[in-house]
Write an enzyme that holds these catalytic residues in place. Sequence first.
Site, PDB file in Angstrom:
ATOM      1  N   SER A  41       0.814  -1.216   0.000  1.00  0.00           N
ATOM      2  CA  SER A  41       0.000   0.000   0.000  1.00  0.00           C
ATOM      3  C   SER A  41       0.848   1.267   0.000  1.00  0.00           C
ATOM      4  CB  SER A  41      -0.875  -0.023   1.261  1.00  0.00           C
ATOM      5  OG  SER A  41      -1.244   1.275   1.632  1.00  0.00           O
ATOM      6  N   GLY A  42       0.488   2.211  -0.862  1.00  0.00           N
ATOM      7  CA  GLY A  42       1.173   3.503  -0.872  1.00  0.00           C
ATOM      8  C   GLY A  42       0.938   4.252   0.427  1.00  0.00           C
ATOM      9  N   LEU A  43      -0.290   4.188   0.926  1.00  0.00           N
ATOM     10  CA  LEU A  43      -0.594   4.870   2.187  1.00  0.00           C
ATOM     11  C   LEU A  43       0.235   4.279   3.323  1.00  0.00           C
ATOM     12  CD1 LEU A  43      -2.279   6.658   4.088  1.00  0.00           C
ATOM     13  CD2 LEU A  43      -4.033   4.870   4.096  1.00  0.00           C
ATOM     14  N   ASP A  53       1.050  10.584   1.977  1.00  0.00           N
ATOM     15  CA  ASP A  53       0.760   9.719   0.833  1.00  0.00           C
ATOM     16  C   ASP A  53       0.567  10.591  -0.407  1.00  0.00           C
ATOM     17  OD1 ASP A  53       0.070   7.566  -0.735  1.00  0.00           O
ATOM     18  OD2 ASP A  53      -1.956   7.348   0.089  1.00  0.00           O
ATOM     19  N   ASP A  55       0.807  -0.988  -5.011  1.00  0.00           N
ATOM     20  CA  ASP A  55      -0.012   0.203  -5.219  1.00  0.00           C
ATOM     21  C   ASP A  55       0.932   1.229  -5.861  1.00  0.00           C
ATOM     22  OD1 ASP A  55      -1.375   2.557  -5.044  1.00  0.00           O
ATOM     23  OD2 ASP A  55      -1.468   2.589  -2.842  1.00  0.00           O
ATOM     24  N   ASP A  85       0.474   4.032  -7.347  1.00  0.00           N
ATOM     25  CA  ASP A  85      -0.007   5.413  -7.480  1.00  0.00           C
ATOM     26  C   ASP A  85      -0.313   5.708  -8.955  1.00  0.00           C
ATOM     27  OD1 ASP A  85       0.166   5.661  -4.774  1.00  0.00           O
ATOM     28  OD2 ASP A  85       2.073   6.723  -4.750  1.00  0.00           O
ATOM     29  N   GLU A  94      -3.371   4.295 -10.771  1.00  0.00           N
ATOM     30  CA  GLU A  94      -4.648   5.004 -10.678  1.00  0.00           C
ATOM     31  C   GLU A  94      -4.664   6.187 -11.641  1.00  0.00           C
ATOM     32  OE1 GLU A  94      -4.330   7.488  -6.619  1.00  0.00           O
ATOM     33  OE2 GLU A  94      -3.526   5.474  -6.462  1.00  0.00           O
ATOM     34  N   LYS A 152       0.106  12.410  -6.656  1.00  0.00           N
ATOM     35  CA  LYS A 152      -1.253  12.042  -6.250  1.00  0.00           C
ATOM     36  C   LYS A 152      -1.506  12.432  -4.791  1.00  0.00           C
ATOM     37  CE  LYS A 152      -2.005   9.024  -3.891  1.00  0.00           C
ATOM     38  NZ  LYS A 152      -2.038   7.618  -3.428  1.00  0.00           N
ATOM     39  N   ASN A 191      -3.935  10.961  -1.413  1.00  0.00           N
ATOM     40  CA  ASN A 191      -4.737   9.810  -1.005  1.00  0.00           C
ATOM     41  C   ASN A 191      -6.209  10.055  -1.309  1.00  0.00           C
ATOM     42  OD1 ASN A 191      -6.487   8.344   1.206  1.00  0.00           O
ATOM     43  ND2 ASN A 191      -4.612   7.154   0.907  1.00  0.00           N
ATOM     44  N   SER A 192      -6.869   9.027  -1.736  1.00  0.00           N
ATOM     45  CA  SER A 192      -8.255   9.136  -2.227  1.00  0.00           C
ATOM     46  C   SER A 192      -9.234   9.602  -1.166  1.00  0.00           C
ATOM     47  CB  SER A 192      -8.713   7.777  -2.758  1.00  0.00           C
ATOM     48  OG  SER A 192      -7.865   7.353  -3.784  1.00  0.00           O
ATOM     49  N   ARG A 244      -6.752   1.380 -11.934  1.00  0.00           N
ATOM     50  CA  ARG A 244      -7.617   1.820 -10.829  1.00  0.00           C
ATOM     51  C   ARG A 244      -8.420   3.039 -11.266  1.00  0.00           C
ATOM     52  NH1 ARG A 244      -5.293   3.020  -4.814  1.00  0.00           N
ATOM     53  NH2 ARG A 244      -6.558   4.838  -4.276  1.00  0.00           N
ATOM     54  N   HIS A 256     -12.745   2.135  -7.031  1.00  0.00           N
ATOM     55  CA  HIS A 256     -12.583   2.631  -5.663  1.00  0.00           C
ATOM     56  C   HIS A 256     -13.758   3.512  -5.283  1.00  0.00           C
ATOM     57  CE1 HIS A 256     -10.443   2.858  -2.082  1.00  0.00           C
ATOM     58  NE2 HIS A 256      -9.597   3.845  -2.321  1.00  0.00           N
TER      59      HIS A 256
HETATM   60  C1  SPV Z   1      -3.446   2.584  -0.479  1.00  0.00           C
HETATM   61  O1  SPV Z   1      -3.531   1.617   0.271  1.00  0.00           O
HETATM   62  O2  SPV Z   1      -2.489   3.345  -0.492  1.00  0.00           O
HETATM   63  C2  SPV Z   1      -4.541   2.859  -1.395  1.00  0.00           C
HETATM   64  C3  SPV Z   1      -5.854   2.425  -1.032  1.00  0.00           C
HETATM   65  O3  SPV Z   1      -4.306   3.480  -2.378  1.00  0.00           O
HETATM   66  S1  SPV Z   1      -6.612   3.735  -0.271  1.00  0.00           S
HETATM   67  O4  SPV Z   1      -5.776   4.282   0.726  1.00  0.00           O
HETATM   68  O5  SPV Z   1      -7.845   3.175   0.232  1.00  0.00           O
HETATM   69  O6  SPV Z   1      -6.889   4.723  -1.325  1.00  0.00           O
HETATM   70 MG    MG Z   2      -2.502   4.296  -2.429  1.00  0.00          MG
END
Ligand code: SPV
Ligand code: MG
Length: 553
Positions: A52-54, A64, A91, A93, A120, A126, A128-129, A165, A196
Site C-alpha cells: 500500500s502507498g498509504l 501519501d 499500489d 499510485d 490510478e 497524487k 490519497n483518495s 484503478r 474505488h
Molecule cells: C493505499 O492503500 O495506499 C490505497 C488504497 O491506495 S486507499 O488508501 O484506500 O486509497
Molecule cells: Mg494508495
Amino acid sequence: MITQIKNTMTAGKATRLRRLLDSAQVEFLMEAHNGVSARIVERCGFKGIWASGLAISTQYGVRDSNEASWTQVVDMLEFMSDVTGIPILLDGDTGYGNFNNMRRLVKKLEQRGIGGVAIEDKQFPKLNSFIDGERQPLADIDEFCGKIKAGKDSQDDPDFCVIARVEALIAGWGMNEALKRAEAYHAAGADAVLIHSKLPRADEILDFTREWACRCPVVIVPTKYYSTPTDVFRRAGISVVIWANHMIRAAVAAMERIGQEIQRAESVTNVEDRIAPVEHLFALQGADELTAAQRRYLKPRGAETRAIVLAASRGSALRELTRDRPKVMLPIGGKPLLARLVDEFKRQGIRHTAVVAGYKAEAIPPGGINIRLNAHHESTGELVSLACAEDDFSDDLLITYGDLLFRSYILRDLLDTPGGIVVTVDSQLTGAGISGSSDYAYCSRPDDRALFREDVRLVHMTSQPDSARGRPSGRWIGMMLARGPGVQSLREALADLRQRPDFDRLGLPDLLNDLIENNQPVHVHYINGHWLDVNTLDDLDRAGHFTQGSRGP
Ligand code: SPV
Ligand code: MG
C-alpha cells in the site's frame, strides 16, 4: 527474514497473482508496508500482499503524496519480496510519472519479483483518495491508456499484472464516467480494474459490478464500506478484496498504546506480557535459518572446543618454588601459568577447561575451570591423568600440558588445521632457548617452511632422538587436538593401552604412537619457535622474558 525465498519463488509470483485475479472465488490481499509486516501477512495465511502507498508512506513518516520517491518504494518492496513467497501487488499510485516512468517501473518491479502493479488515473503527485477526493484531478483517459499499454509492453513475464484503478467515483465524476474509463482501460490491456469508493456503504461498488458484468476481474478496497458482509462481495462476483491498511493501523494503534503506557509508568513491567517477545522477532527474522547456515558454512573456531590440561606434576626441578604448589601455579610475570593458559583458550573461544591436578591440587583455585584429581599422580603418568578427565571429552578436544607458554597464533592455527587428530610440532630442533625435555616427532615430511595447508603426518614420537630413524622432524610442544571420529579413536587407544601392564607409566606420546600403529592418521601442524615449556629455573627465567614479549625463546 534472511531466508532468501525470492530466488526460488520469483518466477511464479506473477503467475500466482494472476491466478488470484482469475480465481472463481473471491480472493484477499492484505496490506504490508515493510519486510516484517510482509512476513506476518504471509504467516497469517494470506495468498497475496498489497504493498500500500498509504501504509508505506506512513511507515516512512511522510504523506501519501509521492513524498517518498519511487525508488524508496521499490527498495522497500525488495525487502518485502525477499522474505515472502506469496505475490505482491504494488499500489503504484500514478505510475510515478508518464508512460516512460511506467515502463521503467515495470522493469524494476519484475527484477524484484513483484507480481503486478495497480496504477490510478489521477495526476502526479497524487493525493490519497480519502483526502479532498473531489478536488483531485483525474488523468486524461488517452494518456492513462498509453501508460497501461507502455506497462504491458514492458513486461517480460506474460503473467505480470497491470491493474487499472478507476478514481472517477472518488473524484465525484459519477458512474458513467467510471464505466467509460474502466472500458477504455480494459481495452488498453489492463488485466483487471480496481474500482474505488469512499462511501460508507458498498452501493456504488455494487452498481458498478452489476453494470460491468465481469468483462474483466474487478478488485475493490473496502476501507470505508468495511461493514459490508464479505458474502455480498462474493455474490457480486468481485475477484479480489484488498484489506488495504489494516497492518499499519494495527501497528500504529499498538505502538501508541504501549508507548504511552511505558511513558506514564516509567516502567516496562506491565507491558512485557502484551508485546512480542524478542524470540518472536528472531523467528520473524528467520534466525533459525541463519543458525543452520552457520552450522553449514561457519564452524565457529573453538566454539565447542573443550580443553584438558594435564597439570598433576610438581615440577621437581624447580625445587623450593614448587614446595607448596604445583608447577602450573607458578607466577610468570605476576600471573600463574595455568591462568595464562586458560586466558589463551578463552581468546580462541574455548570456554570449557578441565584441569587434571595431582600434586598440591588444593593450591589450584577452582574459578572458571573444572578440576579433576589424579590421586595417584606420584606413581602414574600422563595417560592415567588423561583418563581422569575422560568425562570431559567432547567432540572437539584440545589436550595440552599445563606448563606451556606460546604465542596466541599457535593455538589459533592449530584450531584451524583440519584433521581428526592434530599435533603441533616445532620444526626448530636447535637454538637458543631450547630446553632439555622434548618429545621428538618423526613426520612424513620435514618442514621446509613453505608447506601451507599440506597434509603432513606424524610417523612416530620418541623421548630421545632415534638414530635409526634419522633426524627428527621436530619437537612436539605438548599440544594436540582431537575432533569427531578422532576423539573416538583416542578413546579406543586409551582403552587399548589400559590393558598394558605398564599403563600407569605411559605418556601422551605412547598414545599417539598407538594411534599411528592402528592406522589412525595423526596430522602435523608445524610451527617454528614462539613457545616454551617450564621445567627448569632457566625456563622460568626465559618465561618471564617471553611474557614481556622482549625476547622469544
Ligand atoms: C493505499 O492503500 O495506499 C490505497 C488504497 O491506495 S486507499 O488508501 O484506500 O486509497
Ligand atoms: Mg494508495
